[in-house]
Scaffold this active site. Sequence first.
Site, PDB file in Angstrom:
ATOM      1  N   LYS A   1      -4.211 -11.070  -7.018  1.00 29.11           N
ATOM      2  CA  LYS A   1      -5.397 -11.349  -6.208  1.00 29.11           C
ATOM      3  C   LYS A   1      -6.587 -10.531  -6.727  1.00 29.11           C
ATOM      4  O   LYS A   1      -6.422  -9.390  -7.155  1.00 29.11           O
ATOM      5  CB  LYS A   1      -5.093 -10.967  -4.757  1.00 29.11           C
TER       6      LYS A   1
ATOM      7  N   LYS B   1     -11.455  -5.403  -5.472  1.00 31.66           N
ATOM      8  CA  LYS B   1     -12.535  -4.494  -5.880  1.00 31.66           C
ATOM      9  C   LYS B   1     -12.005  -3.159  -6.366  1.00 31.66           C
ATOM     10  O   LYS B   1     -12.727  -2.387  -6.992  1.00 31.66           O
ATOM     11  CB  LYS B   1     -13.520  -4.292  -4.734  1.00 31.66           C
TER      12      LYS B   1
ATOM     13  N   LYS C   1       0.824  -1.212   0.000  1.00 34.29           N
ATOM     14  CA  LYS C   1       0.000   0.000   0.000  1.00 34.29           C
ATOM     15  C   LYS C   1       0.858   1.263   0.000  1.00 34.29           C
ATOM     16  O   LYS C   1       0.513   2.254  -0.643  1.00 34.29           O
ATOM     17  CB  LYS C   1      -0.942  -0.003   1.204  1.00 34.29           C
TER      18      LYS C   1
END
Length: 328
Positions: free
Chosen positions: A194, A197, A113
């Site tokens: 992976k 969304k 992140k």
Amino acid sequence: MTKAKIFSGVQPSGIPTIGNYIGAMKGFVELQDQYDATYCVVNQHAITVPQDPKTLAENTRQLAALYLAMGMDPNKSTIFVQSDVPAHAQVAWMILCLTGLGELERMTQFKDKANKQESVNAGLLAYPALMVGDIILYDAEYVPVGDDQRQHIELTRNFVDRFNNRYGDLLVKPEAIIPEEGGRVMSLQDPSSKMSKSDTNAKAFISLLDPPKTIIKKVKSAMTDSLGEVNYDTEQQPAVSNLLEIYANLSGQSIDQLVQAYQGKGYGQFKGDLADLIVSTLEPIQARYQILLEGSELDDILADGAKKANKQASQTLARMEKAIGLYY
């Protein structure tokens, strides 16, 4: 006979995908009959990245509605929103003061992140401490999570060992419960990534609220390969293997059974059947979700869940504060 305790939570960062459902949330429903279950919408975790306040509030309520629509039962489980229980933030400070900086910097999710952001806030580094607190406040013996959360469970186990060694045997050391098949659902367009969304390619994921036509379209356009045979081989056929894992998890059939059933039938029928299965799985969830979102039942359930969660969490917090010396 007293049931063993479990805890798990999901961030309200948008409508979950079929990957989130298979990787963790479907298991929540199955486990609530076997365990004393506590399930949380972890909205405080969501603010480690910039959030629109109105959207965060909406996402929190929507996720809670999805929890219940999937079959989580407030008569069997404690279901609540994290920010309704102040002990989560309070215990996180104690955990941070007893956790090495290097432990947090080694977290894979922090690295991932942080690399995507121009400016990294301290909360992004510190949020695993909040996650440790989420778990230990409820004396959780088991934590149902997706495969990508193993590292956070290890951090929790290490913290419990360190705390108990220093202050006495006060905290429960948890173990992860990870689905055997489909624990990590991959992108429909890139089987090396992976399912997410937040993927810029909407075809890469299936949202739990996608309408049937959209689901069918996404499955039919999912990446496969040029071999034309339904086999489970994560090295040679990773995309097909990913679809098989989704199919196996939702149908209850084994991957071997599915491979046998589709021998010589090609990808067309396989994908069509998988799309139908996903649609039939999600339709009742979507119907119940709409009813919950529009009525007052959801708010009543969350208020009651917060009361129960506050009682348990406050007891654990008091135990830890006394051990550390935060009293007079």
